[in-house]
Design a protein around this motif. Structure first.
Motif, mmCIF file in Angstrom:
data_model
loop_
_atom_site.group_PDB
_atom_site.id
_atom_site.type_symbol
_atom_site.label_atom_id
_atom_site.label_comp_id
_atom_site.label_asym_id
_atom_site.label_seq_id
_atom_site.Cartn_x
_atom_site.Cartn_y
_atom_site.Cartn_z
ATOM 1 N N THR A 29 0.826 -1.214 0.000
ATOM 2 C CA THR A 29 0.000 0.000 0.000
ATOM 3 C C THR A 29 0.860 1.264 0.000
ATOM 4 O OG1 THR A 29 -0.105 0.218 2.424
ATOM 5 C CG2 THR A 29 -1.759 -1.175 1.375
ATOM 6 N N GLU A 30 2.070 1.175 0.536
ATOM 7 C CA GLU A 30 2.879 2.392 0.749
ATOM 8 C C GLU A 30 3.303 3.024 -0.573
ATOM 9 O OE1 GLU A 30 2.866 3.293 3.787
ATOM 10 O OE2 GLU A 30 2.628 1.488 5.001
ATOM 11 N N PRO A 31 4.010 2.265 -1.452
ATOM 12 C CA PRO A 31 4.367 2.880 -2.740
ATOM 13 C C PRO A 31 3.146 3.106 -3.624
ATOM 14 C CG PRO A 31 4.953 0.542 -2.735
ATOM 15 C CD PRO A 31 4.526 0.886 -1.335
ATOM 16 N N GLU A 65 7.409 10.048 2.905
ATOM 17 C CA GLU A 65 7.240 9.161 4.063
ATOM 18 C C GLU A 65 6.596 7.829 3.676
ATOM 19 O OE1 GLU A 65 7.445 12.518 7.555
ATOM 20 O OE2 GLU A 65 5.483 11.747 6.984
ATOM 21 N N GLU A 66 5.697 7.832 2.691
ATOM 22 C CA GLU A 66 5.169 6.544 2.226
ATOM 23 C C GLU A 66 6.314 5.749 1.600
ATOM 24 O OE1 GLU A 66 2.694 5.933 3.627
ATOM 25 O OE2 GLU A 66 1.140 7.449 3.479
ATOM 26 N N GLY A 67 7.221 6.454 0.918
ATOM 27 C CA GLY A 67 8.416 5.773 0.400
ATOM 28 C C GLY A 67 9.226 5.167 1.539
ATOM 29 N N ARG A 68 9.350 5.887 2.632
ATOM 30 C CA ARG A 68 10.100 5.356 3.773
ATOM 31 C C ARG A 68 9.369 4.155 4.401
ATOM 32 N NH1 ARG A 68 11.284 4.294 8.378
ATOM 33 N NH2 ARG A 68 9.303 4.899 9.289
ATOM 34 N N HIS A 69 8.061 4.198 4.388
ATOM 35 C CA HIS A 69 7.315 3.060 4.928
ATOM 36 C C HIS A 69 7.553 1.808 4.091
ATOM 37 C CE1 HIS A 69 4.358 5.922 7.140
ATOM 38 N NE2 HIS A 69 5.593 5.972 7.591
ATOM 39 N N LEU A 70 7.757 2.007 2.792
ATOM 40 C CA LEU A 70 8.136 0.861 1.963
ATOM 41 C C LEU A 70 9.485 0.320 2.437
ATOM 42 C CD1 LEU A 70 7.893 -1.033 -0.446
ATOM 43 C CD2 LEU A 70 8.802 0.798 -1.903
ATOM 44 N N GLU A 90 4.731 8.977 11.879
ATOM 45 C CA GLU A 90 4.709 9.740 10.636
ATOM 46 C C GLU A 90 3.293 9.841 10.075
ATOM 47 O OE1 GLU A 90 9.133 8.807 8.883
ATOM 48 O OE2 GLU A 90 7.702 7.185 8.969
ATOM 49 N N GLU A 91 2.503 8.774 10.246
ATOM 50 C CA GLU A 91 1.141 8.763 9.705
ATOM 51 C C GLU A 91 0.287 9.907 10.262
ATOM 52 O OE1 GLU A 91 -0.372 7.311 7.295
ATOM 53 O OE2 GLU A 91 1.318 6.037 6.800
ATOM 54 N N ALA A 92 0.557 10.313 11.480
ATOM 55 C CA ALA A 92 -0.274 11.354 12.097
ATOM 56 C C ALA A 92 -0.343 12.591 11.205
ATOM 57 C CB ALA A 92 0.267 11.694 13.482
HETATM 58 FE FE LIG Z 1 2.320 4.763 5.217
#
Ligand SMILES: [Fe+2]
Ligand SMILES: [Fe+2]
Length: 493
Positions: free
Chosen positions: A136-138, A166-171, A256-258
């Motif tokens: 879901t992140e990327p 940050e979604e990239g970092r979550h990946l 980070e999601e906040a």
């Molecule tokens: Fe995320």
């Protein structure tokens, strides 16, 4: 029951602060330098990630962006803000602090020490959970790729890019787990995370909502409000996992999601404020497209859409897998440790809605079979908070109209409502009645086109598109008119 009566107070934070090592090629706080094999494997994946970012990340060329970068995972001063060229953002691997005393808080292993390695019998399930989350992140970065071309302001452009990096970092966070704990299979899954792409016919992202196009900024704000919030709740269950590295990874991601949800809540709020202002200036009419605003009825349709596709992300209300994941310790409940029950749920039951003879009726089911629904209920209660805020803005503007969350059965493709039509008010409908009214409830092609027509970029510092109000404050105590983004093109910003 409210969250306060069901759960006790939040636990006090424990543990020391740990600094993140930025002298490494891959910033991390997991002592990557101490594991040469793992480090080499991740350094082999890094250029592929950067290629993906270049081809499917933000399309608008920029010189640099005022971005937040994590510098510590502790409680205070965890992030640093500065202008950075986006391709030089330091994506890294950050886990929340380890607690050597950590115990498993639920299921049949309740009270045993948390796992530092993957137990053989849960390997396949754990890997699947990590892959689905990682996918879901990327995906969301891909969905939002071209939004920068129509940003309503430089402030909003910066927030979009912050969410994207940050979604990239979550990946990275999920790929680290795959590489570190799942051997060759994990490395193969990490490759696949870059090969599946949002909306790709042959190789789509795993979950439906992550293959929908993000057509415009109203949808982006609804996405960060409703779909990022689904992510928050999924991460919340993995944060309880008996597999400690997964739990600690998710705990830090939640921090980070906040901000992503802040972007959604305030984004929709600012649109609602502007809509109310334009309505008031035009005698309260709904159709304000010709006055450069987004009608409240269209905002409601976008809300209906994003809410219902996000509800599908929780899976079927009843799920044997979810019960097994819980009992075996892979996935807990939202705020598991704060729940006042026995944390095994073997004897517990609850009610849920089903459709019988064209009517919605309640039935009693074992609690363990309905944990997806338990999580979804928490999510729904949380979603209602933002809607209250938006309605406050309408009330403050002296308007009678209100926004609302549609019925849980509205526009669903997963679970008990999947093969039924349910109106936003919760009425079960025949096909014909649904078809006759669906354009009042979901954005039509025409609605989307009219919203798209409003999406003209505003790249002057401190200026905002006419369909959205400015925010009350800037980012990190900077003024609203701060130069958050320097565009690449000469003469622009
Ligand atoms: Fe995320
Ligand atoms: Fe997010």
């Amino acid at each position: 029951m409210t969250a306060e009566t069901r759960t006790g107070p939040a636990p006090k934070p424990t543990g020391p602060l740990s600094k993140i090592d930025y002298s490494e090629r891959i910033p991390n706080n997991v002592n990557l330098a101490g594991d040469r094999r793992l480090q080499r494997a991740l350094e082999g994946w890094q250029p592929k990630f950067l290629d993906w970012w270049k081809t499917l990340g933000p399309a608008l060329p920029t010189k640099d962006v005022y971005l937040r970068t994590a510098i510590a995972v502790g409680r205070d001063g965890w992030a640093h803000f500065d202008h950075v060229p986006m391709e030089e953002y330091r994506w890294g691997i950050f886990l929340a602090e380890a607690n050597p005393e950590k115990k498993i808080n639920f299921g049949k292993h309740l009270g045993e020490p948390a796992w530092q390695e993957v137990p053989g019998e849960h390997r396949a399930d754990l890997m699947r959970l990590i892959v689905v989350q990682g996918d879901t992140e990327p995906a969301s970065v891909e969905q939002q790729r071209v939004l920068g071309n129509t940003a309503p302001s430089i402030y909003d452009l910066r927030n979009l890019f912050q969410v994207n990096v940050e979604e990239g970092r979550h990946l990275w966070a999920m790929v680290y787990l795959l590489h570190a704990y799942f051997g060759r299979e994990g490395r193969e899954e990490a490759e696949q995370l870059l090969k599946r792409n949002s909306g790709d016919i042959d190789s789509p992202r795993i979950l439906g909502a992550f293959n929908e196009e993000t057509t415009d900024w109203l949808q982006f704000f609804m996405f960060t409000y409703f779909t990022d919030r689904d992510g928050k709740y999924q991460l919340g269950t993995l944060k309880e996992s008996a597999f400690d590295p997964l739990a600690r990874t998710c705990e830090f991601m939640l921090k980070e999601e906040a901000h992503h949800m802040f972007v959604g809540t305030t984004g929709v709020q600012r649109i609602v404020e502007k809509t109310a202002e334009i309505m008031n200036a035009n005698g309260g009419v709904d159709d304000i497209f010709e006055h450069g605003g987004i009608p409240l009825s269209v905002i409601q349709k976008y809300l209906n859409f994003q809410y219902s596709v996000s509800m599908d992300l929780f899976g079927s209300e009843q799920s044997t897998n979810a019960g097994n994941y819980y009992s075996s310790g892979l996935k807990g409940r939202w705020q598991e440790t704060r729940r006042k029950d026995d944390h095994t749920l073997l004897e517990d039951t609850r009610t849920m809605n089903i459709i019988e003879d064209g009517k919605i009726v309640e039935k009693e089911v074992p609690m363990l079979s309905a944990l997806n629904l338990d999580l979804r209920d928490e999510y729904v209660a949380d979603c209602a908070n933002g809607v209250r805020r938006w309605n406050q803005a309408l009330e403050d503007a002296g308007l009678e109209e209100r926004l609302f969350l549609p019925h849980e059965g509205f526009n669903r493709r997963v679970g008990v409502y999947a093969n039924h039509h349910v109106s936003p008010e919760g009425e079960v409908l025949e096909d014909a009645a649904w078809e006759a009214q669906v354009n009042q409830w979901l954005p039509s092609a025409e609605d989307r086109q009219k919203v798209a027509d409003l999406m003209q970029p505003v790249y002057e510092y401190g200026e905002f598109a006419g369909w959205i109000a400015p925010p009350s404050t800037g980012i990190n105590d900077q003024p609203v008119e701060f130069d958050y983004v320097h565009l690449a093109e000469e003469g622009l910003a």
